[in-house]
Design an enzyme around this catalytic site. Structure first.
Site, PDB file in Angstrom:
ATOM      1  N   ARG A   1     -33.085  56.834 -45.780  1.00 31.94           N
ATOM      2  CA  ARG A   1     -32.065  57.208 -44.789  1.00 31.94           C
ATOM      3  C   ARG A   1     -30.784  57.702 -45.457  1.00 31.94           C
ATOM      4  O   ARG A   1     -29.666  57.388 -45.035  1.00 31.94           O
ATOM      5  CB  ARG A   1     -31.718  56.024 -43.858  1.00 31.94           C
ATOM      6  CG  ARG A   1     -32.854  55.516 -43.035  1.00 31.94           C
ATOM      7  CD  ARG A   1     -33.408  56.568 -42.060  1.00 31.94           C
ATOM      8  NE  ARG A   1     -34.441  55.969 -41.259  1.00 31.94           N
ATOM      9  CZ  ARG A   1     -35.712  55.884 -41.644  1.00 31.94           C
ATOM     10  NH1 ARG A   1     -36.101  56.389 -42.806  1.00 31.94           N
ATOM     11  NH2 ARG A   1     -36.608  55.311 -40.870  1.00 31.94           N
TER      12      ARG A   1
ATOM     13  N   SER B   1     -31.881  53.090 -34.392  1.00 36.04           N
ATOM     14  CA  SER B   1     -31.525  51.964 -35.275  1.00 36.04           C
ATOM     15  C   SER B   1     -30.057  52.077 -35.677  1.00 36.04           C
ATOM     16  O   SER B   1     -29.655  53.099 -36.229  1.00 36.04           O
ATOM     17  CB  SER B   1     -32.359  52.007 -36.553  1.00 36.04           C
ATOM     18  OG  SER B   1     -33.717  51.999 -36.228  1.00 36.04           O
TER      19      SER B   1
ATOM     20  N   GLU C   1     -26.635  52.774 -40.252  1.00 41.18           N
ATOM     21  CA  GLU C   1     -27.372  54.029 -40.437  1.00 41.18           C
ATOM     22  C   GLU C   1     -26.650  55.141 -39.653  1.00 41.18           C
ATOM     23  O   GLU C   1     -26.624  56.299 -40.058  1.00 41.18           O
ATOM     24  CB  GLU C   1     -28.796  53.832 -39.893  1.00 41.18           C
ATOM     25  CG  GLU C   1     -29.640  55.079 -39.954  1.00 41.18           C
ATOM     26  CD  GLU C   1     -31.045  54.870 -39.402  1.00 41.18           C
ATOM     27  OE1 GLU C   1     -31.694  53.859 -39.719  1.00 41.18           O
ATOM     28  OE2 GLU C   1     -31.491  55.746 -38.630  1.00 41.18           O
TER      29      GLU C   1
HETATM   30  C1  FAD Z   1     -33.840  56.712 -29.570  1.00 39.86           C
HETATM   31  C2  FAD Z   1     -33.611  57.166 -30.990  1.00 39.86           C
HETATM   32  C3  FAD Z   1     -34.599  56.998 -31.937  1.00 39.86           C
HETATM   33  C4  FAD Z   1     -34.395  57.410 -33.263  1.00 39.86           C
HETATM   34  N1  FAD Z   1     -35.400  57.235 -34.159  1.00 39.86           N
HETATM   35  C5  FAD Z   1     -35.229  57.639 -35.444  1.00 39.86           C
HETATM   36  C6  FAD Z   1     -36.288  57.489 -36.399  1.00 39.86           C
HETATM   37  O1  FAD Z   1     -37.370  57.030 -36.083  1.00 39.86           O
HETATM   38  N2  FAD Z   1     -36.045  57.878 -37.673  1.00 39.86           N
HETATM   39  C7  FAD Z   1     -34.846  58.426 -38.054  1.00 39.86           C
HETATM   40  O2  FAD Z   1     -34.702  58.769 -39.244  1.00 39.86           O
HETATM   41  N3  FAD Z   1     -33.843  58.596 -37.177  1.00 39.86           N
HETATM   42  C8  FAD Z   1     -34.005  58.217 -35.889  1.00 39.86           C
HETATM   43  N4  FAD Z   1     -32.979  58.364 -34.979  1.00 39.86           N
HETATM   44  C9  FAD Z   1     -31.705  58.948 -35.424  1.00 39.86           C
HETATM   45  C10 FAD Z   1     -31.583  60.477 -35.152  1.00 39.86           C
HETATM   46  O3  FAD Z   1     -32.567  60.906 -34.257  1.00 39.86           O
HETATM   47  C11 FAD Z   1     -31.709  61.283 -36.444  1.00 39.86           C
HETATM   48  O4  FAD Z   1     -30.762  60.871 -37.389  1.00 39.86           O
HETATM   49  C12 FAD Z   1     -31.527  62.790 -36.185  1.00 39.86           C
HETATM   50  O5  FAD Z   1     -31.834  63.524 -37.354  1.00 39.86           O
HETATM   51  C13 FAD Z   1     -30.126  63.144 -35.726  1.00 39.86           C
HETATM   52  O6  FAD Z   1     -30.122  64.502 -35.321  1.00 39.86           O
HETATM   53  P1  FAD Z   1     -28.932  65.086 -34.481  1.00 39.86           P
HETATM   54  O7  FAD Z   1     -29.116  66.553 -34.404  1.00 39.86           O
HETATM   55  O8  FAD Z   1     -28.807  64.373 -33.200  1.00 39.86           O
HETATM   56  O9  FAD Z   1     -27.720  64.744 -35.448  1.00 39.86           O
HETATM   57  P2  FAD Z   1     -26.188  64.389 -35.073  1.00 39.86           P
HETATM   58  O10 FAD Z   1     -26.158  63.036 -34.475  1.00 39.86           O
HETATM   59  O11 FAD Z   1     -25.599  65.509 -34.295  1.00 39.86           O
HETATM   60  O12 FAD Z   1     -25.546  64.393 -36.496  1.00 39.86           O
HETATM   61  C14 FAD Z   1     -25.882  63.380 -37.438  1.00 39.86           C
HETATM   62  C15 FAD Z   1     -25.086  63.655 -38.726  1.00 39.86           C
HETATM   63  O13 FAD Z   1     -25.518  64.887 -39.290  1.00 39.86           O
HETATM   64  C16 FAD Z   1     -24.443  65.831 -39.366  1.00 39.86           C
HETATM   65  N5  FAD Z   1     -25.022  67.130 -39.013  1.00 39.86           N
HETATM   66  C17 FAD Z   1     -25.716  67.438 -37.894  1.00 39.86           C
HETATM   67  N6  FAD Z   1     -26.157  68.703 -37.944  1.00 39.86           N
HETATM   68  C18 FAD Z   1     -25.741  69.210 -39.125  1.00 39.86           C
HETATM   69  C19 FAD Z   1     -25.867  70.469 -39.767  1.00 39.86           C
HETATM   70  N7  FAD Z   1     -26.522  71.496 -39.199  1.00 39.86           N
HETATM   71  N8  FAD Z   1     -25.268  70.642 -40.981  1.00 39.86           N
HETATM   72  C20 FAD Z   1     -24.585  69.637 -41.567  1.00 39.86           C
HETATM   73  N9  FAD Z   1     -24.426  68.420 -41.006  1.00 39.86           N
HETATM   74  C21 FAD Z   1     -25.002  68.204 -39.805  1.00 39.86           C
HETATM   75  C22 FAD Z   1     -23.390  65.331 -38.377  1.00 39.86           C
HETATM   76  O14 FAD Z   1     -22.087  65.754 -38.762  1.00 39.86           O
HETATM   77  C23 FAD Z   1     -23.581  63.820 -38.480  1.00 39.86           C
HETATM   78  O15 FAD Z   1     -22.906  63.319 -39.612  1.00 39.86           O
HETATM   79  C24 FAD Z   1     -33.158  57.980 -33.643  1.00 39.86           C
HETATM   80  C25 FAD Z   1     -32.143  58.150 -32.670  1.00 39.86           C
HETATM   81  C26 FAD Z   1     -32.374  57.761 -31.361  1.00 39.86           C
HETATM   82  C27 FAD Z   1     -31.300  57.984 -30.336  1.00 39.86           C
END
Ligand code: FAD
Length: 344
Positions: free
Chosen positions: A170, A244, A340
């Site tokens: 992570r 998480s 995380e």
């Molecule tokens: C119900 C649920 C289940 C989940 N299960 C998992 C799982 O099984 N495994 C897991 O690893 N994660 C899990 N997650 C966490 C999440 O889905 C991941 O971390 C996902 O990759 C986040 O994507 P996002 O586009 O929503 O990122 P955001 O929440 O928009 O951003 C996350 C971070 O990345 C940065 N960021 C986003 N896009 C970019 C970009 N293009 N360039 C540079 N920086 C960027 C943001 O500034 C921030 O710091 C879960 C979340 C939820 C709500």
């Protein structure tokens, strides 16, 4: 300037851009769909030095305040293409704005192996490398080839291979040394046309057996994972959450053996030489927090690792709860939990 104003919103509510469903207003919000637009935006007066946040789906962020005084940039370019193909493999480039779960579905439908265990993870492709997303025994890094990113510091386009991303559990370079410096524009993955399915993790095999599936296809596996995930994890559209909240701590074998004397049922997984991974959910549950609720901030009743917003919680209430849990787990087990979720 007028071109830039077209992509800008003022005082934009991010409620639909954070899966905790918090009411947070950003002073500026921009949807950009190309590198050229991003460059224009960054070169315009006022935005170069401003506080800024790149946001994908917002499923891994917790805003502490109800006002973000700066510029939020959201990338809207979606889709994927094959950039290289051999008899056994394809290299696929996906644009950062593509929904991750939809992208996995399309790879599964095409019969490309490698990311099926990452089915139904919320968010966009651009954020996947940030924390090296992982689930059911597979991580992004296992298929990762390279990514392209805009460097806010130099204004240039840069490419990162797997080594320079420094992926860990992570974690990646972009969460540490490269934090807030890069805008990830696309991600390339090396996927296999045929491959062994990874179904040894958790209760995947039991689930498939129950469904009467003896020789699962890649699609059967993806569907099994989706069904298991949906039965275990709260849907952010129903109850605000970011999955998480804490990472599973990795502790030294010696500390683990001490803990085992006192807590013989403590679960564990080997994690490299002399290191042991302990499920954070178990620690939080044992510390008595599962199902706790104060106001609208709480710990999910079925998943102790998932902090939730039942409706009108504010970011600081959820954060305060997280800190109380962290302190309690530290006092009880001597283990420091690390969030995380990205705290903004
Ligand atoms: C119900 C649920 C289940 C989940 N299960 C998992 C799982 O099984 N495994 C897991 O690893 N994660 C899990 N997650 C966490 C999440 O889905 C991941 O971390 C996902 O990759 C986040 O994507 P996002 O586009 O929503 O990122 P955001 O929440 O928009 O951003 C996350 C971070 O990345 C940065 N960021 C986003 N896009 C970019 C970009 N293009 N360039 C540079 N920086 C960027 C943001 O500034 C921030 O710091 C879960 C979340 C939820 C709500």
């Amino acid at each position: 300037m007028s071109k830039i104003l077209d992509v800008l919103d003022r005082f934009y509510n991010l409620k639909n851009y954070n899966s905790f469903g918090l009411n947070v207003v950003a002073s500026y919000f921009a949807n950009v769909d190309s590198l050229a637009q991003l460059k224009d935006l960054m070169q315009s007066p006022g935005f170069k030095e401003d506080r800024r946040l790149v946001l994908g789906g917002g499923s891994n962020v917790l805003f502490l305040d109800d006002f973000f005084d700066g510029l939020v940039i959201h990338y809207t370019k979606t889709g994927w293409e094959i950039v290289e193909e051999t008899e056994n493999e394809v290299i696929v480039r996906a644009h950062a704005g593509t929904n991750w779960s939809d992208f996995v579905d399309e790879m599964v439908d095409a019969g490309y192996h490698g990311i099926e265990n990452l089915s139904l993870i919320p968010g966009n492709v651009g954020a996947a490398p940030m924390q090296n997303i992982g689930a059911y025994g597979v991580e992004l890094k296992d298929s990762f080839e390279k990514l392209e990113a805009f460097d806010f510091q130099t204004g240039k386009l840069v490419s990162f291979d797997k080594k320079s991303c420094d992926f860990g559990y992570r974690s990646s370079f972009f969460k540490h040394g490269g934090k807030d410096r890069y805008f990830i524009l696309s991600v390339q993955l090396r996927l296999k046309k045929q491959g062994q399915l990874n179904r040894g993790y958790g209760n995947i095999s039991d689930y498939l057996k129950q469904q009467g599936v003896e020789n699962p296809s890649i699609k059967d596996l993806s569907q099994a994972i989706k069904a298991i995930r949906s039965s275990k994890l709260p849907d952010p559209l129903v109850i605000g959450n970011a999955g998480s909240f804490f990472k599973n701590p990795v502790i030294h074998q010696l500390l683990f053996e001490d803990l085992q004397q006192e807590f013989p049922k403590i679960p564990s997984y080997p994690s490299g030489t002399s290191m042991i991974k302990v499920p954070a959910a178990w620690l939080i549950d044992q510390a008595g927090w599962k199902g706790y609720r104060k106001g609208d901030a709480g710990v999910h009743e079925k998943q102790a690792l998932v902090l939730v917003n039942y409706g009108n919680a504010v970011g600081r209430e959820i954060f305060a709860l997280a800190m109380q849990i962290q302190l309690d787990v530290k006092n009880k087990f001597g283990i420091q939990l690390e969030p995380e979720v990205n705290i903004i």
